[in-house]
Design a protein around this motif. Structure first.
Motif, mmCIF file in Angstrom:
data_model
loop_
_atom_site.group_PDB
_atom_site.id
_atom_site.type_symbol
_atom_site.label_atom_id
_atom_site.label_comp_id
_atom_site.label_asym_id
_atom_site.label_seq_id
_atom_site.Cartn_x
_atom_site.Cartn_y
_atom_site.Cartn_z
ATOM 1 N N GLY A 1 0.815 -1.209 0.000
ATOM 2 C CA GLY A 1 0.000 0.000 0.000
ATOM 3 C C GLY A 1 0.850 1.260 0.000
ATOM 4 N N VAL A 2 0.377 2.277 -0.711
ATOM 5 C CA VAL A 2 1.036 3.587 -0.740
ATOM 6 C C VAL A 2 0.001 4.619 -0.312
ATOM 7 C CG1 VAL A 2 2.221 5.310 -2.152
ATOM 8 C CG2 VAL A 2 2.580 2.868 -2.600
ATOM 9 N N VAL B 1 -11.349 2.235 2.955
ATOM 10 C CA VAL B 1 -9.922 1.919 3.073
ATOM 11 C C VAL B 1 -9.730 0.509 3.625
ATOM 12 C CG1 VAL B 1 -7.791 2.496 4.299
ATOM 13 C CG2 VAL B 1 -9.155 4.308 3.243
ATOM 14 N N THR B 2 -10.491 0.161 4.654
ATOM 15 C CA THR B 2 -10.398 -1.198 5.211
ATOM 16 C C THR B 2 -10.766 -2.236 4.157
ATOM 17 O OG1 THR B 2 -10.925 -0.412 7.445
ATOM 18 C CG2 THR B 2 -11.260 -2.755 7.000
ATOM 19 N N ILE C 1 -5.507 5.613 9.273
ATOM 20 C CA ILE C 1 -4.457 4.696 9.725
ATOM 21 C C ILE C 1 -5.079 3.569 10.544
ATOM 22 C CG2 ILE C 1 -2.321 4.488 11.046
ATOM 23 C CD1 ILE C 1 -2.160 6.122 8.403
ATOM 24 N N ALA C 2 -6.047 3.913 11.383
ATOM 25 C CA ALA C 2 -6.747 2.882 12.159
ATOM 26 C C ALA C 2 -7.481 1.921 11.230
ATOM 27 C CB ALA C 2 -7.732 3.541 13.129
ATOM 28 N N ALA C 3 -8.041 2.446 10.137
ATOM 29 C CA ALA C 3 -8.747 1.601 9.170
ATOM 30 C C ALA C 3 -7.775 0.666 8.451
ATOM 31 C CB ALA C 3 -9.479 2.477 8.158
ATOM 32 N N VAL C 4 -6.574 1.165 8.158
ATOM 33 C CA VAL C 4 -5.539 0.324 7.535
ATOM 34 C C VAL C 4 -5.198 -0.842 8.454
ATOM 35 C CG1 VAL C 4 -3.099 0.248 6.884
ATOM 36 C CG2 VAL C 4 -4.543 2.133 6.089
ATOM 37 N N GLY D 1 -5.784 -5.355 8.610
ATOM 38 C CA GLY D 1 -4.746 -6.373 8.777
ATOM 39 C C GLY D 1 -3.377 -5.975 8.259
ATOM 40 N N ALA D 2 -3.170 -4.686 7.938
ATOM 41 C CA ALA D 2 -1.880 -4.237 7.401
ATOM 42 C C ALA D 2 -1.072 -3.511 8.466
ATOM 43 C CB ALA D 2 -2.098 -3.321 6.203
#
Length: 564
Positions: free
Chosen positions: A289-290, A324-325, A352-355, A359-360
């Motif tokens: 991911g970017v 995003v998730t 960021i929390a959704a990322v 699981g990333a």
């Protein structure tokens, strides 16, 4: 003296031997092969497709892109010796071309005037061959376009086949007809002869029954030859490196408002250093991911991932946490590259929390930068020309996510070849060069901003200025006044708002604006045309198409459409 004589005899023998080989390999006359050898050796010409031109059934018209003074000599050496070459006055009089003019039949022609077609039709009807040299222009002016009309008329009257020929690389020769600032000079570039299959005008029109003009059918076929002059198997990294070789490694290629300007060499050094770090925490072919704004960092990260044979999954951080998730899970992304400074400034902690919910893990550029050693920098400086992994054009390069207008966002996988082909398709239609500066405010997670606004300038040697947000309507005109871009990308909404806040001189440097994603309103087009003397080139695309499907050009443009 004896040694010198022996050396000369050896050179002559080698010349004759190679000429014999070329004579039988390409079915040339011996004198043609003899005069072709210097070009073959100096420019390592890829010429296998010239057999298509030589074997074309008569009557036939060879339509050649005249990019430099070398094309007439090459074609007189390679085309059948009964071909009538219609040369411009300079080529017809040039003393150095005299040996090659003796190889075939030539007549002088003033390109300022339209063909006297009756004689040429008679030549063709007598099972003849014509070679016509057209000015090298992606977007010819009205006067030049008359030549296409004349050739179309002659071809239709004689029922002649058209064979387009494009010699890739001659534009960069010292004898190029293109100004030096648009085509940096090189003494011995590698040349490649692109030849398309013979087709009559009727057959060309039949490919697109809605074609409004026979001349447009010829023009489109001629543009195809330019596209086929590109080696799409090179992949993105090598195509960018080729551009660095053409314009020079020290050529400034990217710039943003924070980091300043980077040359090709510095770009590749930084990308290699980052790529090494990406290799350490990911596997070949893995989607990474970017999550970065429009700045130098996103380009360095993207090129580093491509070099390391990883797939750059561009995360749309404006889509909301749920999207995003879903994107992280759909593309099976295990690592996301981002910047703490960007996250803090943009206030996207929820993203960021959704990322992480998907699981990333986050890989912060600040941490990567802190771990770079002097040895890493030295290795990058020495090996910047080499990709970290073997490049395969058919392999995925990018994952983009659709807007989710039809439900859950879909992941669109695009290969190196997909993206490079789309860039070169655009280059065959819209005129850009290293003399241009492109202002891109569109995010790299959008296909328009990635392919057109990021990859295209890197592949074509066009300086790219990146601005992180298209929503800064008051700031972007001020940036344009300082940067002086000649090309800008945007949507109608953005362009209208920039014009509303801009002062009269802010966009005065623009040659044209490329607009997409939504229809351009007449008042927006009129404002840029009248107030800033910049035309708006309107395009249509799909993420799945990498993305450009159709686009206006200067010669073929109709307001309110994305076509002619």
């Amino acid at each position: 003296m004896i040694l010198t004589l022996a050396l000369l005899v050896g050179l002559v023998f080698a010349w004759l031997l190679i000429a014999v080989i070329e004579r039988f390999r390409l079915d040339l006359r011996f004198t043609q092969a003899l005069l072709y050898v210097p070009f073959k050796l100096a420019y390592r010409i890829a010429d296998n497709r010239i057999r298509i031109a030589r074997s074309a059934n008569t009557p036939v018209i060879y339509v050649i892109s005249h990019q430099s003074r070398i094309e007439p000599a090459l074609m007189l050496s390679l085309l059948p010796d009964d071909t009538l070459h219609i040369l411009d006055e300079a080529s017809a009089r040039s003393p150095w071309l005299e040996p090659w003019r003796e190889l075939g039949r030539t007549i002088a022609f003033n390109a300022e005037h339209v063909f006297v077609s009756r004689r040429l039709v008679r030549v063709l009807k007598g099972k003849g061959r014509l070679a016509v040299y057209l000015p090298d222009s992606v977007e010819p002016d009205v006067k030049s376009f008359r030549l296409f009309r004349a050739i179309t008329r002659i071809a239709m009257q004689a029922d002649a086949r058209i064979v387009p020929i494009f010699v890739a690389g001659t534009r960069d020769l010292p004898m190029s007809l293109t100004p030096k600032e648009k085509a940096p000079r090189h003494w011995f570039p590698r040349l490649s002869v692109s030849v398309l299959e013979p087709m009559t005008i009727a057959e060309l029109v039949a490919r697109n029954p809605d074609m409004a003009s026979n001349t447009n059918a010829l023009f489109d076929r001629f543009a195809e030859a330019r596209l086929y002059g590109t080696n799409l198997d090179r992949g993105l990294f090598l195509a960018m490196r080729d551009a660095a070789d053409r314009v020079g490694p020290s050529h400034p290629i990217i710039e943003d408002v924070i980091s300043g300007s980077l040359s090709y060499r510095k770009l590749f050094i930084g990308a290699r250093v980052l790529g090494r770090r990406f290799e350490a925490v990911t596997a070949p072919g893995e989607a990474v991911g970017v999550l970065l704004p429009n700045a130098n960092g996103v380009v360095l990260t993207f090129v580093g991932l491509i070099s390391a044979a990883r797939v750059a999954a561009m995360i749309n951080y404006t889509a909301g946490p749920a999207s995003v998730t879903a994107a992280i899970r759909t593309a099976v992304i295990r690592t996301v590259v981002s910047s703490r400074a960007f996250v803090e400034k943009a206030g996207i902690d929820d993203i960021i929390a959704a990322v992480e919910a998907g699981g990333a893990k986050m890989l912060w550029l600040e941490d990567v930068r802190a771990g770079v050693t002097a040895l890493d920098k030295v290795a990058g400086a020495l090996l910047w020309r080499l990709p970290l992994q073997r490049q395969q054009a058919s392999k995925p390069a990018v994952i983009l996510f659709t807007s989710g207008s039809e439900g859950t966002p879909k992941a669109v996988v695009l290969s190196n070849r997909n993206l490079l082909a789309n860039v070169m398709q655009a280059e065959a239609r819209v005129s850009v060069s290293p003399a241009d500066t492109l202002l891109n405010v569109l995010p790299a997670f959008h296909s328009f901003g990635l392919t057109g606004g990021t990859i295209l300038p890197l592949v074509l040697g066009v300086k790219l200025f990146l601005y992180p947000s298209p929503l800064h309507y008051k700031i972007i005109p001020e940036i344009a006044r300082k940067v002086k871009p000649t090309v800008m990308f945007g949507t109608d909404t953005f362009l209208a708002n920039y014009a509303r806040t801009a002062k009269d001189g802010d966009f005065s440097s623009l040659r044209f604006v490329v607009a997409g994603a939504e229809a351009v309103k007449p008042e927006t087009r009129r404002t840029y045309r009248d107030r800033f003397q910049a035309s708006i080139v309107e395009g249509f695309g799909l993420t799945e198409a990498a993305p450009v499907v159709a686009v206006n050009t200067a010669i073929h443009s109709r307001d309110g459409t994305v076509g002619r």
